[in-house]
Design an enzyme around this catalytic site. Structure first.
Site, PDB file in Angstrom:
ATOM      1  N   ASP A  68      37.682  57.058  75.278  1.00  0.00           N
ATOM      2  CA  ASP A  68      39.072  57.259  74.878  1.00  0.00           C
ATOM      3  C   ASP A  68      39.707  58.698  75.500  1.00  0.00           C
ATOM      4  O   ASP A  68      38.941  59.765  75.296  1.00  0.00           O
ATOM      5  CB  ASP A  68      39.593  57.285  73.469  1.00  0.00           C
ATOM      6  CG  ASP A  68      39.837  55.785  72.952  1.00  0.00           C
ATOM      7  OD1 ASP A  68      40.539  55.056  73.836  1.00  0.00           O
ATOM      8  OD2 ASP A  68      39.692  55.648  71.889  1.00  0.00           O
ATOM      9  N   GLU A  96      46.391  54.756  75.603  1.00  0.00           N
ATOM     10  CA  GLU A  96      47.234  54.160  74.760  1.00  0.00           C
ATOM     11  C   GLU A  96      48.674  54.064  75.541  1.00  0.00           C
ATOM     12  O   GLU A  96      49.231  55.247  75.742  1.00  0.00           O
ATOM     13  CB  GLU A  96      47.338  54.545  73.524  1.00  0.00           C
ATOM     14  CG  GLU A  96      45.847  54.271  72.660  1.00  0.00           C
ATOM     15  CD  GLU A  96      46.048  55.015  71.060  1.00  0.00           C
ATOM     16  OE1 GLU A  96      47.056  55.406  70.563  1.00  0.00           O
ATOM     17  OE2 GLU A  96      45.094  54.843  70.582  1.00  0.00           O
ATOM     18  N   SER A 123      38.416  56.991  67.314  1.00  0.00           N
ATOM     19  CA  SER A 123      38.205  56.626  66.052  1.00  0.00           C
ATOM     20  C   SER A 123      37.038  57.699  65.580  1.00  0.00           C
ATOM     21  O   SER A 123      36.779  57.940  64.324  1.00  0.00           O
ATOM     22  CB  SER A 123      37.820  55.416  65.749  1.00  0.00           C
ATOM     23  OG  SER A 123      37.022  54.871  66.921  1.00  0.00           O
ATOM     24  N   GLU A 153      45.608  45.717  69.825  1.00  0.00           N
ATOM     25  CA  GLU A 153      45.251  45.944  68.428  1.00  0.00           C
ATOM     26  C   GLU A 153      46.274  45.576  67.488  1.00  0.00           C
ATOM     27  O   GLU A 153      47.523  45.739  67.749  1.00  0.00           O
ATOM     28  CB  GLU A 153      45.071  47.599  68.281  1.00  0.00           C
ATOM     29  CG  GLU A 153      44.661  48.027  67.000  1.00  0.00           C
ATOM     30  CD  GLU A 153      44.101  49.464  66.869  1.00  0.00           C
ATOM     31  OE1 GLU A 153      43.579  49.803  67.908  1.00  0.00           O
ATOM     32  OE2 GLU A 153      43.830  49.811  65.639  1.00  0.00           O
TER      33      GLU A 153
HETATM   34  O1  KIV Z   1      39.225  54.599  68.988  1.00  0.00           O
HETATM   35  C1  KIV Z   1      38.870  53.350  68.905  1.00  0.00           C
HETATM   36  O2  KIV Z   1      38.051  53.059  68.242  1.00  0.00           O
HETATM   37  C2  KIV Z   1      39.801  52.162  69.469  1.00  0.00           C
HETATM   38  C3  KIV Z   1      39.478  50.872  69.040  1.00  0.00           C
HETATM   39  C4  KIV Z   1      39.884  50.679  67.657  1.00  0.00           C
HETATM   40  C5  KIV Z   1      39.868  49.954  70.082  1.00  0.00           C
HETATM   41  O3  KIV Z   1      40.446  52.505  69.975  1.00  0.00           O
END
Ligand code: KIV
Length: 271
Positions: A90, A122, A52, A189
C-alpha cells in the site's frame, strides 16, 4: 537444490490469467517476516503489505498515521519471506494524494527499497493521473474502491459503501477508469455483493473482495483478523479461522504461573 527454487513466482500476468480461467485468487495481508513465511508457504497467491499495519501492528485507530518509511520497513521483511506470492504494498496516506510526481516518487521508493512487485492506491478518477504515471514507469498498480479507509474522516463510518445509486454509479465508472489507466487488479471493500458482481463482470481485470461477497475474482482478509489475533473485531464479512488471542493468552498465563512456581526451567531445560 532448495525447494523454493522450484516454486514459480506468481506475477501480475498470472493473476489476470486466473480470472480468465475462472480460478479464484487468494490474498492475505502480512507485515513481518515470520508471518509472511507462514502465509507464503500456505499457498496464497498475493501477499498485501497493507497500511492496516497502522491498526494491527502499531495500534492506531486508523490507517492514516503510518508513514512511507514504516511501510517500506514492513515490505522489506515480507519480501524476504515471500518465495512464491506476488507482494503488493500500500502507498500510505499522504504519499500520493498531492500530485502524480509525488505518487511516482513514493512508488519508486517502495519498489527500490523493499523489492516488492506492485503497489496499491485508494481511489478512482481522482488518482487516474498518478496511476498512469506510476504504470508508465513500469510499476504495476492495484486499485482499491468502495470503503477506502484512508478517507474514513470523509465517510465518517466504516459501514458498507455504495448502497445508494449515485455512489454505486461512480464506483462502476471508477473501475473502468482504473482498468483503462492500466491497473492489473482492483480491491473492492465493503460493498453490496450484487454490485460487486456487476462490477466484476464489467471488467477484464480481476477484482479482489473484502466484505464484497462471493462474486469477486478473489478474496482478501487481514491476517490478524483471520487468525483471531484482534480481540473483539468480528464484522459480518470476517471468517475467523483460529482464535489465537485466547490460545496465546492461555500460553502466556501458563508460562507466568510456571515461572512463579519455579517449574520453568526444569532439569531438561538447562545446561
Ligand atoms: O490495508 C489493508 O489491509 C487493505 C485490505 C483491507 C484490502 O487495504
Amino acid at each position: 537444490m532448495s525447494v523454493h527454487k522450484e516454486l514459480k513466482r506468481i506475477t501480475t500476468n498470472t493473476i489476470q490469467e486466473m480470472k480468465q480461467k475462472g480460478e479464484k485468487i487468494a490474498m492475505l495481508t502480512s507485515y513481518d517476516y515470520s508471518m509472511a513465511t507462514i502465509v507464503d508457504e500456505g499457498g496464497v497467491d498475493v501477499i498485501l503489505v497493507g497500511d492496516s499495519a497502522s491498526n494491527v501492528m502499531a495500534g492506531h485507530e486508523t490507517t492514516l498515521p503510518i508513514t512511507l518509511d514504516q511501510m517500506i520497513y514492513h515490505a522489506q521483511s515480507v519480501v524476504r519471506a515471500a518465495k512464491r506470492a506476488l507482494v503488493v504494498v500500500d502507498l500510505p496516506f499522504g504519499s500520493y494524494q498531492g500530485n502524480s510526481k509525488e505518487a511516482l516518487n513514493s512508488a519508486i521508493r517502495i519498489m527500490k527499497e523493499s523489492g516488492a512487485h506492485a503497489v496499491k492506491l485508494e481511489g478512482g478518477l481522482e488518482i487516474r493521473e498518478s496511476v498512469e504515471r506510476i504504470i508508465t514507469a513500469g510499476i504495476p498498480v492495484m486499485g482499491h474502491l468502495g470503503l477506502t479507509p484512508q478517507s474514513i474522516y470523509k465517510f465518517g463510518t466504516y459501514t458498507v459503501r455504495a448502497k445508494e445509486q449515485a455512489e454505486a454509479e461512480k464506483l462502476k465508472d471508477d473501475i473502468k477508469v482504473l482498468q483503462e489507466a492500466g491497473c492489473f487488479s482492483v480491491v473492492l471493500e465493503k460493498i453490496p455483493a450484487l454490485l460487486a458482481k456487476e462490477v466484476t463482470d464489467s471488467v477484464k481485470i480481476p477484482t479482489i473482495g473484502i466484505g464484497a461477497g462471493p462474486y469477486c475474482d478473489g478474496q482478501v482478509l487481514v491476517i490478524n483478523d483471520m487468525i483471531g489475533l484482534t480481540k473483539g473485531f468480528k464484522p459480518r464479512f470476517l471468517r475467523q479461522y483460529l482464535n489465537l488471542f485466547d490460545q496465546i493468552n492461555g500460553a502466556v498465563k501458563t508460562y507466568v504461573s510456571d515461572v512463579k512456581a519455579g517449574d520453568f526451567p526444569n532439569s531438561k531445560e538447562q545446561y
